[in-house]
Write an enzyme that holds these catalytic residues in place. Structure first.
Site, PDB file in Angstrom:
ATOM      1  N   SER A 187      50.414 -14.589  18.348  1.00  0.00           N
ATOM      2  CA  SER A 187      51.797 -15.048  18.439  1.00  0.00           C
ATOM      3  C   SER A 187      51.983 -16.412  17.758  1.00  0.00           C
ATOM      4  CB  SER A 187      52.213 -15.083  19.914  1.00  0.00           C
ATOM      5  OG  SER A 187      53.585 -15.277  20.063  1.00  0.00           O
ATOM      6  N   ASP A 246      50.230 -19.323   3.981  1.00  0.00           N
ATOM      7  CA  ASP A 246      51.220 -18.946   2.972  1.00  0.00           C
ATOM      8  C   ASP A 246      51.576 -20.094   2.046  1.00  0.00           C
ATOM      9  OD1 ASP A 246      51.286 -16.372   3.864  1.00  0.00           O
ATOM     10  OD2 ASP A 246      53.253 -16.494   4.821  1.00  0.00           O
ATOM     11  N   LYS A 261      50.174 -10.143  16.715  1.00  0.00           N
ATOM     12  CA  LYS A 261      51.380 -10.046  17.552  1.00  0.00           C
ATOM     13  C   LYS A 261      52.537 -10.695  16.804  1.00  0.00           C
ATOM     14  CE  LYS A 261      53.456 -11.232  22.005  1.00  0.00           C
ATOM     15  NZ  LYS A 261      54.603 -11.990  21.479  1.00  0.00           N
TER      16      LYS A 261
END
Length: 553
Positions: free
Chosen positions: A293, A304, A318
């Site tokens: 999460s 990224d 998740k």
């Protein structure tokens, strides 16, 4: 299966009220009519069961069973929170509660203190790891469930609670004053070497970003110029805290995560809103299969933007967002309202709960979509966040697992602590051969049998040989193999001495230096930490890992 009771009003009244509401609006929508109809049927059925069933029933319990069974059809994160569980839920999200500040649990059938939190009432009053609970106030708790004892210990701040424990042969009684307990999201931070800082982040409750910021500022004041952020075993928490932690390392105005759901109101883009604390410090983020999460938002966003090297194992996967909605009678429902997407555009949710069959729920590699990081590195959606540098978990011998699982190392720690008032600092302390020999002698007569991996393989071979009619032909060879590999516990205690010593070291350190000491002591033996230091000490290695690659699924 354990169900939680919830307060309800008379079922027939629920049904009539709901139907009347829907009828009053003259709703023609088939789905809404179906909801009203079935709720009325459900309410009528509970009413008739209460009236006519041969034995007495508990309508509240039956309805709660129905609620939980319904939610089980959705996903494991959508759950009903009755009024009596609201405090526990608040603690999970805020990290705050009124209590004595101790982790408790059951070992070998006894409820005991597993870890007093430093600086809180239990530790200040002298409660120790291994203290067995006898009474809380006037209640004998020796046969109680751990959860029941936890409820007795909790209560409003500045109220008192009497606790009686057994320590060795002694019975100890203490009066504790409950306090507002705020568990830090950063239980430990420190220096790995002269240049490298380390921050252990275990939760994303309220103030997680502030805790990380404070730790980083302190480490920078000590001269560190590179950092390891550890989110292994971190199950996640508040989304806003994850965004603010990412903001410590990337510039203002950058997208961190977006949420997309059925309703327009849950479609939100979260961006950094402040100037970063340090946008250039070389950074490693440690992840594993229990990082979930919010942990995945932090790790994924930094990956990224090619801002950090991820080291460890693939994360949990998740990518679902939960929202808490209030219900009647101070109850709540925590339900999944959206999926989150990190800056590259990928959603890292690993399981599709809309599919009914388990074997259809896992996204196959062939259907995972390809995305790119800021530098053009190839990454994929659908199965968690993959590390840039993989490090596998260490494996341990069956004897070590057995000694830990049977609480023998834990029990020895209690005995050792009673006889030794102090030990060196966590980084300096080593389990001496003398202490280890004392442990081996202490094990005499205690049960800790186990099956080695080789013995298990031979057992499997024997079963398959019998099943496929080969047993008579090879039974002599199997018996000879059994004789050769039958383990000797005495020999294994010497063969695996190093790793058993390590387990003993962690257990003993916990008695004197608590959670922080255990974390600090474990760093020197941590393979992922060693790999991180190697990466951070080599600028060309960092640049290479964050450059365009041809990563394959």
């Amino acid at each position: 299966m354990k169900f939680i009771k919830a307060k309800i009003i008379i079922p027939s009244v629920i049904g009539l009220v709901i139907v009347s509401i829907f009828l009053s609006f003259n709703l023609k929508n088939d789905k809404l009519f179906a909801i009203a109809k079935n709720l009325d049927i459900f309410a009528s059925m509970v009413r008739e069961l209460d009236s006519y069933y041969v034995d007495e029933i508990d309508p509240e319990e039956l309805v709660t069973v129905g609620i939980n069974a319904m939610l089980e059809e959705l996903d494991p994160y959508t759950e009903f929170i009755p009024e009596e569980n609201s405090d526990d839920f608040r603690m999970l999200t805020t990290g705050e509660y009124g209590g004595v500040g101790a982790l408790i649990g059951n070992r070998t059938g006894k409820n005991m203190v597993l870890m007093p939190y430093k600086g809180f009432p239990a530790q200040s009053a002298g409660l120790r790891i291994g203290d067995e609970f006898l009474k809380v106030d006037t209640v004998d708790v020796r046969e109680k469930e751990t959860a029941d004892i936890s409820k007795l210990l909790k209560g409003p701040a500045n109220t008192s609670v009497f606790v009686q424990v057994k320590r060795g042969e002694d019975t100890i009684s203490v009066d504790l004053e409950r306090k507002k307990i705020v568990i830090s999201n950063v239980p430990y931070y420190g220096k790995l070497d002269d240049n490298t800082g380390y921050i252990k982040l275990t939760d994303f409750t309220t103030n997680a970003a502030a805790d990380v910021r404070k730790a980083l500022i302190e480490l920078k004041s000590q001269g560190i110029n590179r950092l390891v952020l550890d989110v292994r075993d971190n199950p996640g928490g508040i989304l806003k805290e994850a965004v603010e932690i990412v903001n410590l390392f990337i510039p203002k105005g950058k997208e961190v995560v977006s949420t997309k759901g059925k309703l327009e109101s849950v479609n939100v883009v979260y961006k950094t809103t402040k100037s970063p604390l340090d946008k250039d410090i070389p950074l490693v983020v440690l992840i594993n299969e229990r990082s979930a999460s919010a942990s995945e938002i932090v790790a994924g966003a930094l990956q990224d933007y090619d801002r950090a090297v991820l080291v460890g194992k693939k994360t949990f996967g998740k990518g679902l967002v939960q929202t808490t909605v209030p219900l009647s009678y101070n109850s709540q429902i925590k339900l999944t309202t959206a999926k989150y997407y990190i800056p590259s555009g990928r959603c890292i949710q690993a399981i599709d709960y809309s599919k009914k069959e388990d074997d259809e729920r896992v996204v196959p590699d062939s259907l995972r979509n390809q995305f790119t990081t800021k530098n053009g590195r190839v990454v994929f959606d659908g199965a968690g966040i993959e590390p840039d540098e993989a490090v596998e978990d260490r494996s341990y011998a069956p004897i070590t697992y057995s000694l830990v699982a049977r609480s023998l190392i834990f029990d020895f720690g209690n005995q050792y602590f009673l006889k030794n008032k102090e030990i060196p600092s966590p980084r300096e302390f080593k389990v001496s051969d003398e202490t280890y020999n004392d442990f081996v002698a202490w094990l005499e007569g205690k049960e800790y049998d186990y099956t080695t991996y080789v013995e298990k393989s031979i057992e499997d071979l024997e079963k398959y040989a019998e099943k496929e009619k080969y047993f008579d032909e090879i039974k002599d060879q199997i018996q000879n193999l059994k004789k050769k590999v039958t383990h000797s516990k005495e020999q294994d205690l010497q063969t695996f001495k190093a790793e058993i010593k390590e387990a003993l070291k962690d257990e003993l350190i916990s008695r004197y230096y608590y959670q922080e000491g255990v974390i600090e002591a474990s760093l020197s033996e941590d393979d992922a930490i060693k790999q991180s230091l190697e990466i951070l000490s080599n600028t060309s290695k960092v640049n290479s890992l964050l450059s365009v690659n041809t990563k394959k699924k």
